[in-house]
Write a protein that holds these residues in place. Sequence first.
Motif, PDB file in Angstrom:
ATOM      1  N   PHE A 298      34.488  45.458  35.080  1.00  0.00           N
ATOM      2  CA  PHE A 298      34.471  44.093  35.610  1.00  0.00           C
ATOM      3  C   PHE A 298      33.799  44.064  36.979  1.00  0.00           C
ATOM      4  CE2 PHE A 298      37.727  43.672  32.426  1.00  0.00           C
ATOM      5  CZ  PHE A 298      37.658  42.352  32.017  1.00  0.00           C
ATOM      6  N   ASN A 299      33.157  42.938  37.261  1.00  0.00           N
ATOM      7  CA  ASN A 299      32.652  42.736  38.615  1.00  0.00           C
ATOM      8  C   ASN A 299      33.837  42.609  39.557  1.00  0.00           C
ATOM      9  OD1 ASN A 299      29.920  42.694  37.837  1.00  0.00           O
ATOM     10  ND2 ASN A 299      30.019  40.509  37.341  1.00  0.00           N
ATOM     11  N   ASN A 300      33.768  43.281  40.691  1.00  0.00           N
ATOM     12  CA  ASN A 300      34.863  43.243  41.657  1.00  0.00           C
ATOM     13  C   ASN A 300      36.194  43.542  40.962  1.00  0.00           C
ATOM     14  OD1 ASN A 300      36.355  42.840  44.009  1.00  0.00           O
ATOM     15  ND2 ASN A 300      36.497  40.622  43.670  1.00  0.00           N
ATOM     16  N   PRO A 301      36.372  44.746  40.449  1.00  0.00           N
ATOM     17  CA  PRO A 301      37.588  45.050  39.677  1.00  0.00           C
ATOM     18  C   PRO A 301      38.880  45.028  40.486  1.00  0.00           C
ATOM     19  CG  PRO A 301      36.322  47.048  40.081  1.00  0.00           C
ATOM     20  CD  PRO A 301      35.465  45.908  40.536  1.00  0.00           C
ATOM     21  N   THR A 302      38.788  45.133  41.808  1.00  0.00           N
ATOM     22  CA  THR A 302      39.985  45.048  42.643  1.00  0.00           C
ATOM     23  C   THR A 302      40.133  43.623  43.146  1.00  0.00           C
ATOM     24  OG1 THR A 302      39.736  47.363  43.341  1.00  0.00           O
ATOM     25  CG2 THR A 302      41.184  45.962  44.666  1.00  0.00           C
ATOM     26  N   ARG A 303      41.119  42.910  42.645  1.00  0.00           N
ATOM     27  CA  ARG A 303      41.323  41.503  43.006  1.00  0.00           C
ATOM     28  C   ARG A 303      42.569  41.378  43.878  1.00  0.00           C
ATOM     29  NH1 ARG A 303      38.532  38.681  38.819  1.00  0.00           N
ATOM     30  NH2 ARG A 303      36.845  40.108  38.183  1.00  0.00           N
ATOM     31  N   VAL A 304      42.403  40.791  45.040  1.00  0.00           N
ATOM     32  CA  VAL A 304      43.505  40.607  45.981  1.00  0.00           C
ATOM     33  C   VAL A 304      43.904  39.135  45.980  1.00  0.00           C
ATOM     34  CG1 VAL A 304      44.300  40.871  48.356  1.00  0.00           C
ATOM     35  CG2 VAL A 304      42.644  42.498  47.406  1.00  0.00           C
ATOM     36  N   VAL A 305      45.153  38.858  45.647  1.00  0.00           N
ATOM     37  CA  VAL A 305      45.670  37.483  45.604  1.00  0.00           C
ATOM     38  C   VAL A 305      46.726  37.357  46.686  1.00  0.00           C
ATOM     39  CG1 VAL A 305      46.744  35.711  44.187  1.00  0.00           C
ATOM     40  CG2 VAL A 305      45.225  37.403  43.125  1.00  0.00           C
ATOM     41  N   GLU A 306      46.463  36.510  47.673  1.00  0.00           N
ATOM     42  CA  GLU A 306      47.317  36.435  48.854  1.00  0.00           C
ATOM     43  C   GLU A 306      48.208  35.205  48.892  1.00  0.00           C
ATOM     44  OE1 GLU A 306      44.471  36.880  52.045  1.00  0.00           O
ATOM     45  OE2 GLU A 306      44.775  39.058  52.043  1.00  0.00           O
ATOM     46  N   GLU A 307      48.202  34.424  47.844  1.00  0.00           N
ATOM     47  CA  GLU A 307      49.121  33.289  47.782  1.00  0.00           C
ATOM     48  C   GLU A 307      49.446  33.001  46.319  1.00  0.00           C
ATOM     49  OE1 GLU A 307      45.894  29.603  47.845  1.00  0.00           O
ATOM     50  OE2 GLU A 307      47.052  30.060  49.647  1.00  0.00           O
ATOM     51  N   PRO A 308      50.611  32.397  46.072  1.00  0.00           N
ATOM     52  CA  PRO A 308      50.987  32.113  44.684  1.00  0.00           C
ATOM     53  C   PRO A 308      50.142  30.979  44.105  1.00  0.00           C
ATOM     54  CG  PRO A 308      52.588  31.176  46.208  1.00  0.00           C
ATOM     55  CD  PRO A 308      51.630  31.973  47.041  1.00  0.00           C
ATOM     56  N   PRO A 309      49.982  30.971  42.788  1.00  0.00           N
ATOM     57  CA  PRO A 309      50.504  31.933  41.829  1.00  0.00           C
ATOM     58  C   PRO A 309      49.754  33.265  41.901  1.00  0.00           C
ATOM     59  CG  PRO A 309      49.116  30.343  40.712  1.00  0.00           C
ATOM     60  CD  PRO A 309      49.247  29.868  42.127  1.00  0.00           C
ATOM     61  N   PHE A 310      50.480  34.352  41.759  1.00  0.00           N
ATOM     62  CA  PHE A 310      49.879  35.674  41.833  1.00  0.00           C
ATOM     63  C   PHE A 310      49.338  36.027  40.445  1.00  0.00           C
ATOM     64  CE2 PHE A 310      53.194  35.686  45.176  1.00  0.00           C
ATOM     65  CZ  PHE A 310      52.367  35.862  46.270  1.00  0.00           C
ATOM     66  N   GLU A 311      48.079  35.712  40.225  1.00  0.00           N
ATOM     67  CA  GLU A 311      47.492  35.884  38.905  1.00  0.00           C
ATOM     68  C   GLU A 311      45.990  36.071  38.997  1.00  0.00           C
ATOM     69  OE1 GLU A 311      48.533  32.207  36.990  1.00  0.00           O
ATOM     70  OE2 GLU A 311      46.701  31.223  37.670  1.00  0.00           O
ATOM     71  N   VAL A 312      45.431  36.616  37.930  1.00  0.00           N
ATOM     72  CA  VAL A 312      43.982  36.771  37.795  1.00  0.00           C
ATOM     73  C   VAL A 312      43.605  36.296  36.395  1.00  0.00           C
ATOM     74  CG1 VAL A 312      42.081  38.423  37.557  1.00  0.00           C
ATOM     75  CG2 VAL A 312      43.720  38.669  39.429  1.00  0.00           C
ATOM     76  N   SER A 313      42.581  35.444  36.326  1.00  0.00           N
ATOM     77  CA  SER A 313      42.083  34.964  35.031  1.00  0.00           C
ATOM     78  C   SER A 313      40.701  35.538  34.784  1.00  0.00           C
ATOM     79  CB  SER A 313      42.026  33.432  35.020  1.00  0.00           C
ATOM     80  OG  SER A 313      43.314  32.877  35.170  1.00  0.00           O
ATOM     81  N   GLU A 314      40.471  35.970  33.566  1.00  0.00           N
ATOM     82  CA  GLU A 314      39.190  36.589  33.213  1.00  0.00           C
ATOM     83  C   GLU A 314      38.916  36.362  31.732  1.00  0.00           C
ATOM     84  OE1 GLU A 314      36.508  37.849  33.899  1.00  0.00           O
ATOM     85  OE2 GLU A 314      36.537  38.391  36.018  1.00  0.00           O
ATOM     86  N   SER A 315      37.796  36.903  31.263  1.00  0.00           N
ATOM     87  CA  SER A 315      37.473  36.892  29.839  1.00  0.00           C
ATOM     88  C   SER A 315      36.862  38.231  29.471  1.00  0.00           C
ATOM     89  CB  SER A 315      36.510  35.750  29.514  1.00  0.00           C
ATOM     90  OG  SER A 315      35.293  35.892  30.243  1.00  0.00           O
ATOM     91  N   GLY A 316      36.955  38.587  28.202  1.00  0.00           N
ATOM     92  CA  GLY A 316      36.428  39.863  27.755  1.00  0.00           C
ATOM     93  C   GLY A 316      36.814  40.136  26.324  1.00  0.00           C
ATOM     94  N   TRP A 317      36.678  41.387  25.922  1.00  0.00           N
ATOM     95  CA  TRP A 317      36.950  41.754  24.527  1.00  0.00           C
ATOM     96  C   TRP A 317      37.919  42.931  24.387  1.00  0.00           C
ATOM     97  CZ3 TRP A 317      35.820  46.778  23.221  1.00  0.00           C
ATOM     98  CH2 TRP A 317      34.976  47.479  24.100  1.00  0.00           C
ATOM     99  N   GLY A 318      38.106  43.714  25.450  1.00  0.00           N
ATOM    100  CA  GLY A 318      38.881  44.944  25.316  1.00  0.00           C
ATOM    101  C   GLY A 318      40.241  44.886  25.986  1.00  0.00           C
ATOM    102  N   GLU A 319      41.139  45.731  25.505  1.00  0.00           N
ATOM    103  CA  GLU A 319      42.471  45.882  26.084  1.00  0.00           C
ATOM    104  C   GLU A 319      42.493  47.125  26.969  1.00  0.00           C
ATOM    105  OE1 GLU A 319      45.085  46.056  22.716  1.00  0.00           O
ATOM    106  OE2 GLU A 319      44.985  43.893  22.345  1.00  0.00           O
ATOM    107  N   PHE A 320      43.221  47.050  28.095  1.00  0.00           N
ATOM    108  CA  PHE A 320      43.273  48.166  29.032  1.00  0.00           C
ATOM    109  C   PHE A 320      44.489  47.997  29.938  1.00  0.00           C
ATOM    110  CE2 PHE A 320      40.694  44.743  30.692  1.00  0.00           C
ATOM    111  CZ  PHE A 320      41.137  44.574  31.989  1.00  0.00           C
ATOM    112  N   GLU A 321      44.812  49.047  30.679  1.00  0.00           N
ATOM    113  CA  GLU A 321      45.956  49.003  31.591  1.00  0.00           C
ATOM    114  C   GLU A 321      45.547  48.379  32.925  1.00  0.00           C
ATOM    115  OE1 GLU A 321      49.464  52.015  32.215  1.00  0.00           O
ATOM    116  OE2 GLU A 321      47.803  52.608  33.506  1.00  0.00           O
ATOM    117  N   ILE A 322      46.390  47.489  33.411  1.00  0.00           N
ATOM    118  CA  ILE A 322      46.154  46.822  34.695  1.00  0.00           C
ATOM    119  C   ILE A 322      47.250  47.233  35.667  1.00  0.00           C
ATOM    120  CG2 ILE A 322      46.004  44.606  35.894  1.00  0.00           C
ATOM    121  CD1 ILE A 322      45.005  43.370  33.304  1.00  0.00           C
ATOM    122  N   ALA A 323      46.854  47.709  36.826  1.00  0.00           N
ATOM    123  CA  ALA A 323      47.813  48.032  37.885  1.00  0.00           C
ATOM    124  C   ALA A 323      47.972  46.814  38.786  1.00  0.00           C
ATOM    125  CB  ALA A 323      47.342  49.238  38.693  1.00  0.00           C
ATOM    126  N   MET A 324      49.199  46.477  39.102  1.00  0.00           N
ATOM    127  CA  MET A 324      49.507  45.359  39.999  1.00  0.00           C
ATOM    128  C   MET A 324      50.345  45.905  41.147  1.00  0.00           C
ATOM    129  SD  MET A 324      50.451  42.513  37.098  1.00  0.00           S
ATOM    130  CE  MET A 324      51.179  43.725  35.989  1.00  0.00           C
TER     131      MET A 324
END
Length: 268
Positions: A96-122
Amino acid sequence: MTNSSSSSKKQAQDQPETSEPTLKSLKAKMTKSDEKKKLKDIEISVPIVYGNVAFWLGKKASEYQSHKWAVYVRGATNEDISVVVKKVVFQLHSSFNNPTRVVEEPPFEVSESGWGEFEIAMTLHFHSDVCDKPLSLYHHLKLYPEDESGPLTMKKPVVVESYDEIVFPDPSESFLARVQNHPALTFPRLPSGYNLPAPMQVDDTGKKKRGDTKDHSLGQWFMSFSEADELLQLAAARQQVQAHIAKLRRQISLLEGQNQTIKTGTDL
């Protein structure tokens, strides 16, 4: 829709020797170090839910863009957890472009699109009076329903969520005073004779945006996690087990009767 409650691995970074906020499931402890005035034998817990919602794109789906999805951390009852959580860092797949996403206010979430499943660290970072060490959660992004033989549908998403509680043992007096009576937290019963100072007044001037997820656009798909629901599920499971045991006992009794009849006939 596939509703699945899962338990992912979690860990506290740089495991300390002293007591720290913990995930109830693993007791991975973290605390605010160097805090002068701690309240011993008291715990504050924050029930959380983390997971993902994924929608199949149907006719718009392509080889590399089959789903749109959102991964998130929220309060278990959709209350605002930013009273404790300062920011969340989401680590996506390196493709992904910019794979490290920093969310500093709620809601604490990331929206994206794609085709594959993978592990996400939060990685959850807390306010300075709460904890000085981050806490990592891990979630496997799920795009496809468990029954992979069934047809894909755009009407209902795949929902995979995990429930846990962040437990803060021996909180500081200032932290306790700041968050007392907040609906996102489970507030403890204080020791006899101990009285907290008046709740701290927070200046919300100009801060009109709510931090809870009660009116979230995906809220209709969020799973419900509560002690009452859990008790009902346990009671239903117990009834099923008891019914199965009764059925097995009847079958055993029937077999024993048949064996007795055969033995009697043989003796004759």
